[in-house]
Design a protein around this motif. Structure first.
Motif, PDB file in Angstrom:
ATOM      1  N   VAL A 133       0.996  -1.262  -0.059  1.00  0.00           N
ATOM      2  CA  VAL A 133      -0.118  -0.101   0.177  1.00  0.00           C
ATOM      3  C   VAL A 133       0.934   1.385   0.137  1.00  0.00           C
ATOM      4  O   VAL A 133       0.600   1.908  -0.857  1.00  0.00           O
ATOM      5  N   LEU A 134       2.162   1.272   0.967  1.00  0.00           N
ATOM      6  CA  LEU A 134       2.759   2.779   1.005  1.00  0.00           C
ATOM      7  C   LEU A 134       3.381   2.768  -0.374  1.00  0.00           C
ATOM      8  O   LEU A 134       3.737   4.080  -0.978  1.00  0.00           O
ATOM      9  N   VAL A 135       3.894   1.170  -1.020  1.00  0.00           N
ATOM     10  CA  VAL A 135       4.535   1.541  -1.995  1.00  0.00           C
ATOM     11  C   VAL A 135       3.503   2.694  -3.715  1.00  0.00           C
ATOM     12  O   VAL A 135       4.220   3.106  -4.048  1.00  0.00           O
ATOM     13  N   ALA A 136       2.264   1.364  -3.312  1.00  0.00           N
ATOM     14  CA  ALA A 136       1.308   2.222  -4.631  1.00  0.00           C
ATOM     15  C   ALA A 136       0.936   3.149  -3.991  1.00  0.00           C
ATOM     16  O   ALA A 136       1.062   4.597  -5.958  1.00  0.00           O
ATOM     17  N   LEU A 137       0.991   4.310  -2.701  1.00  0.00           N
ATOM     18  CA  LEU A 137       0.279   5.416  -2.738  1.00  0.00           C
ATOM     19  C   LEU A 137       1.161   6.156  -2.923  1.00  0.00           C
ATOM     20  O   LEU A 137       2.341   7.850  -3.624  1.00  0.00           O
ATOM     21  N   GLY A 138       2.979   6.102  -3.180  1.00  0.00           N
ATOM     22  CA  GLY A 138       4.411   6.206  -3.176  1.00  0.00           C
ATOM     23  C   GLY A 138       4.679   6.575  -4.851  1.00  0.00           C
ATOM     24  O   GLY A 138       4.671   7.756  -4.968  1.00  0.00           O
ATOM     25  N   THR A 139       4.362   5.476  -5.586  1.00  0.00           N
ATOM     26  CA  THR A 139       4.446   5.520  -6.896  1.00  0.00           C
ATOM     27  C   THR A 139       3.065   6.159  -7.375  1.00  0.00           C
ATOM     28  O   THR A 139       3.702   7.285  -9.043  1.00  0.00           O
ATOM     29  N   ALA A 180      -3.019   5.663 -11.638  1.00  0.00           N
ATOM     30  CA  ALA A 180      -2.199   4.979 -10.318  1.00  0.00           C
ATOM     31  C   ALA A 180      -2.472   5.333  -9.073  1.00  0.00           C
ATOM     32  O   ALA A 180      -2.371   3.967  -8.132  1.00  0.00           O
ATOM     33  N   LEU A 181      -3.370   5.312  -8.435  1.00  0.00           N
ATOM     34  CA  LEU A 181      -4.011   5.800  -7.066  1.00  0.00           C
ATOM     35  C   LEU A 181      -4.889   4.697  -7.026  1.00  0.00           C
ATOM     36  O   LEU A 181      -5.037   3.780  -5.538  1.00  0.00           O
ATOM     37  N   SER A 182      -5.425   3.522  -7.652  1.00  0.00           N
ATOM     38  CA  SER A 182      -5.891   2.592  -7.540  1.00  0.00           C
ATOM     39  C   SER A 182      -5.340   2.010  -7.413  1.00  0.00           C
ATOM     40  O   SER A 182      -5.680   0.088  -6.993  1.00  0.00           O
ATOM     41  N   HIS A 183      -3.810   1.692  -7.776  1.00  0.00           N
ATOM     42  CA  HIS A 183      -3.398   0.504  -7.628  1.00  0.00           C
ATOM     43  C   HIS A 183      -3.021   0.210  -6.252  1.00  0.00           C
ATOM     44  O   HIS A 183      -3.005  -1.595  -5.632  1.00  0.00           O
ATOM     45  N   VAL A 184      -3.573   0.912  -5.363  1.00  0.00           N
ATOM     46  CA  VAL A 184      -3.510   0.609  -3.943  1.00  0.00           C
ATOM     47  C   VAL A 184      -4.256  -0.534  -3.322  1.00  0.00           C
ATOM     48  O   VAL A 184      -4.350  -1.393  -3.044  1.00  0.00           O
ATOM     49  N   ILE A 185      -5.438  -0.739  -4.771  1.00  0.00           N
ATOM     50  CA  ILE A 185      -6.271  -1.528  -4.080  1.00  0.00           C
ATOM     51  C   ILE A 185      -5.732  -3.238  -4.642  1.00  0.00           C
ATOM     52  O   ILE A 185      -6.207  -3.700  -4.116  1.00  0.00           O
TER      53      ILE A 185
END
Length: 188
Positions: A57-63, A79-84
């Motif tokens: 989740v942290l990497v998804a938010l950072g990227t 890209a933010l949707s990658h958190v899911i």
């Protein structure tokens, strides 16, 4: 501070930095608005799934932050949707670490992950499409071509390719760098 938390923080920081760098420097990039395909752009997030759900989740938010800095807003939102997919993919790997030893199961995992990934990106672009938030070319092509084919199907294929790259890297470095999924699989 425990060694494990420092190690997790280091993984997250390294993968976030890599995730921000890739869209900035990767020469293999195709942009057909509203879709964009940057080779290996998902690899840091997908590698983070082999570490933990929190790191993923942290990497998804950072990227996502990196994409917001370097690409149009809609691509940052995608890209933010990658958190899911990152969270649920990491959770699955954490609960079933032995999957890494089964190429057939990893292919199924990759397909399911790709479907989730493409679904959420398609939903985001659909919202932009329905609220007149896309460029004129997207409306000229129509919903099916610009959203379903380019973002949905194209995103699915892009996800399959990037996860295959991430899995090959993880297979090479997972044990050496003490990725928790690989350590758990080794201990079972």
């Amino acid at each position: 501070m425990k060694k494990n938390s420092v190690q997790m923080m280091t993984y997250a920081a390294f993968l976030i930095a890599l995730g921000i760098m890739i869209p900035m420097i990767m020469p293999v990039r195709i942009v057909i608005g509203p879709a964009s395909y940057t080779l290996a752009s998902h690899v840091p997030v997908m590698l983070a799934m082999f570490v933990s759900p929190l790191v993923a989740v942290l990497v998804a938010l950072g990227t996502a932050f990196g994409f917001f800095m370097t690409t149009p807003f809609i691509i940052g939102m995608r890209a933010l949707s990658h958190v899911i997919f990152a969270f649920f993919g990491a959770l699955y790997l954490q609960k079933r670490p032995n999957i890494i030893y089964s190429p057939k199961k990893m292919v199924v995992f990759n397909v399911v992950l790709g479907l989730i990934h493409a679904l959420f990106e398609t939903l985001i672009v659909t919202v932009f499409f329905m609220t007149d938030g896309l460029g004129e070319a997207s409306y000229t092509m129509g919903f099916f071509q610009s959203v379903i084919l380019l973002v949905g199907v194209g995103g699915f294929v892009h996800s399959l390719i990037d996860f295959s790259i991430a899995y090959m890297i993880a297979q090479k470095i997972g044990t050496r760098f003490s990725f928790p999924v690989y350590l758990a699989a080794k201990n079972k």
